[in-house]
Enzyme design. Structure first.
Site, PDB file in Angstrom:
ATOM      1  N   CYS A 195     -28.626 -42.563  37.192  1.00 55.73           N
ATOM      2  CA  CYS A 195     -27.231 -42.699  36.748  1.00 55.73           C
ATOM      3  C   CYS A 195     -26.296 -41.618  37.253  1.00 55.73           C
ATOM      4  O   CYS A 195     -25.853 -41.654  38.379  1.00 55.73           O
ATOM      5  CB  CYS A 195     -27.166 -42.835  35.228  1.00 55.73           C
ATOM      6  N   GLU A 216     -31.880 -47.417  33.923  1.00 63.86           N
ATOM      7  CA  GLU A 216     -32.064 -46.195  33.121  1.00 63.86           C
ATOM      8  C   GLU A 216     -32.281 -46.588  31.648  1.00 63.86           C
ATOM      9  O   GLU A 216     -31.634 -47.508  31.146  1.00 63.86           O
ATOM     10  CB  GLU A 216     -30.781 -45.354  33.233  1.00 63.86           C
ATOM     11  N   LYS A 231     -34.326 -36.805  35.121  1.00 61.80           N
ATOM     12  CA  LYS A 231     -32.898 -36.722  35.478  1.00 61.80           C
ATOM     13  C   LYS A 231     -32.403 -35.277  35.572  1.00 61.80           C
ATOM     14  O   LYS A 231     -32.543 -34.497  34.618  1.00 61.80           O
ATOM     15  CB  LYS A 231     -32.092 -37.505  34.442  1.00 61.80           C
TER      16      LYS A 231
END
Ligand code: CDV
Length: 303
Positions: free
Chosen positions: A169, A47, A124
Site C-alpha cells: 500500500c 493488503e 510493510k
C-alpha cells in the site's frame, strides 16, 4: 528466450467488521479458482485481506484487536486457501496482520509457491496515519498504533521464474521502495492496498485518489523496468469508500489490465518477463547512467 508468467490480481470488495475469516477465505478460494481457469499461476491478494481494515477504529488495549491478527501462516483460517492453491498448482501473495510469538505486530505479505510453501515474507516499511486516536477524523487510520515498521527492508526473491519483490500500500507512493528493488534486479512487484478515497488531513486530494494510485505505480514500473501488480480491497467498507482500480502495469508504464468494479474481481494478464530487460539495458542502464554519489541526501536526510 521467452519467459511468460500469467498472473492475476484478485481484488476483494468490502469485508465487514463481523465477517468471519472463514467466509473471506471462501471468497478468496473462489477468486483463486477463477484465476486458475483463466490460466494464472500466480494470484495477488490485497493488503490485510483476511479482515476488515481494522486500523480505522481505536481500540484499547491493543490486545483487544488480537483476533484480527494471524499468529501462524498458514494457520487454521488460511489453511483452506493454501490447500486449494497447492491442489491447483497456483502460487499467491497474501496480505495479513502478523502477530509474532514474541509479541511484534507487522502489516505483512507472504509469497507462496505453487507447491503451497511460503517462499518469502515482507513486512510493510512505510506505515501511514497516526499513533493515537484523533477524534476529529470521520474514521481513523491507526496503522502506526497497530503495527511496527517492518525491520527487514525490501527483498527480491527468485520465484515463478522471475525476480519477485513485494510492497504494501503506502510503500507504492515512495520512489525509494521501487528503486531498492530495482537495484536488486526486480522484474515483478506485488502490491496489495487499502486506500480510502477520503484523505482527512487534506481532502483536496480526494478527487485525485485514483489518479495518484496509478501515477505512482506506473512511474515505479517504468523507472525500474519492472512489472507492477496493484491489488485493492476496494468499495465501501464499513462506510468508508476505498479505491479499487486493481491493475497490472508493464515495464513500459502502461496499464495492461484493470478491474472494472469495486467488488470481488479477477484481473488477468500475460506478462513477458523479458520486457523489463529492454529498459534496464538501455535508458535505465543503472550501472552506466546512475550517479549514486549525487544522491547521498536520500539516505542521509530523512525529511
Ligand atoms: N493502507 C495504506 O497504506 N493506506 C494509505 C492511505 C492512508 C493514504 C495509502 O497510501 O494508500
Amino acid at each position: 528466450m521467452t519467459r511468460t508468467l500469467v498472473l492475476a490480481a484478485a481484488q476483494l470488495g468490502p469485508v465487514a467488521r463481523d465477517e468471519p475469516k472463514a467466509s473471506v477465505v471462501e471468497r478468496m478460494v473462489g477468486l483463486l479458482r477463477r484465476a486458475h481457469r483463466r490460466g494464472a499461476t500466480l494470484v495477488a491478494f490485497p493488503e490485510l485481506a483476511l479482515t476488515t481494515f481494522f486500523p480505522r477504529w481505536w481500540v484499547e488495549p491493543l490486545s483487544a484487536a488480537d483476533h484480527f491478527y494471524e499468529t501462524e501462516m498458514p494457520g487454521p483460517a488460511t489453511e483452506p486457501l493454501f490447500a486449494e492453491a497447492a491442489r491447483l498448482g497456483v502460487g499467491f501473495s497474501l496480505g495479513y496482520a502478523e502477530l509474532t510469538p514474541d509479541g511484534h505486530r507487522y502489516n505483512t505479505q507472504v509469497l507462496v509457491g505453487r507447491d503451497g510453501q511460503v517462499v518469502a515474507r515482507y513486512r510493510k516499511v512505510h506505515l501511514p496515519g497516526h499513533e493515537t486516536e484523533e477524534p476529529w477524523r470521520p474514521f481513523q487510520h491507526l496503522e502506526r498504533y497497530y503495527f511496527e515498521p517492518g525491520p527487514d527492508g525490501f527483498g527480491v526473491w527468485d520465484a515463478f521464474g522471475a525476480r519477485v519483490g513485494m510492497m504494501i500500500c503506502n510503500d507504492r507512493r515512495w520512489p525509494e521502495s521501487y528503486r531498492v528493488m530495482g537495484l536488486a534486479g526486480v522484474e515483478l512487484i506485488l502490491c496489495g492496498y487499502n486506500t480510502p478515497v477520503h484523505y482527512p488531513p487534506d481532502p483536496s486530494q480526494d478527487a485525485l485518489a485514483g489518479f495518484h494510485n496509478q501515477l505512482v505505480m506506473q512511474a515505479g514500473a517504468y523507472q525500474n523496468g519492472t512489472w507492477v501488480v496493484g491489488v485493492a480491497k476496494g468499495g465501501v467498507e464499513e462506510g468508508v469508500d476505498s479505491v479499487a482500480q486493481s491493475c497490472v502495469i508493464a515495464p513500459s508504464g502502461q496499464v495492461v489490465a484493470q478491474a472494472v468494479s469495486a467488488g470481488d474481481e479477477v484481473v488477468v494478464a500475460e506478462c513477458d518477463l523479458e520486457w523489463g530487460a529492454r529498459y534496464k539495458a538501455t535508458l535505465f542502464d543503472f550501472a552506466r547512467y546512475r550517479r549514486p554519489e549525487m544522491y547521498a541526501a536520500i539516505t542521509e536526510v530523512r525529511g
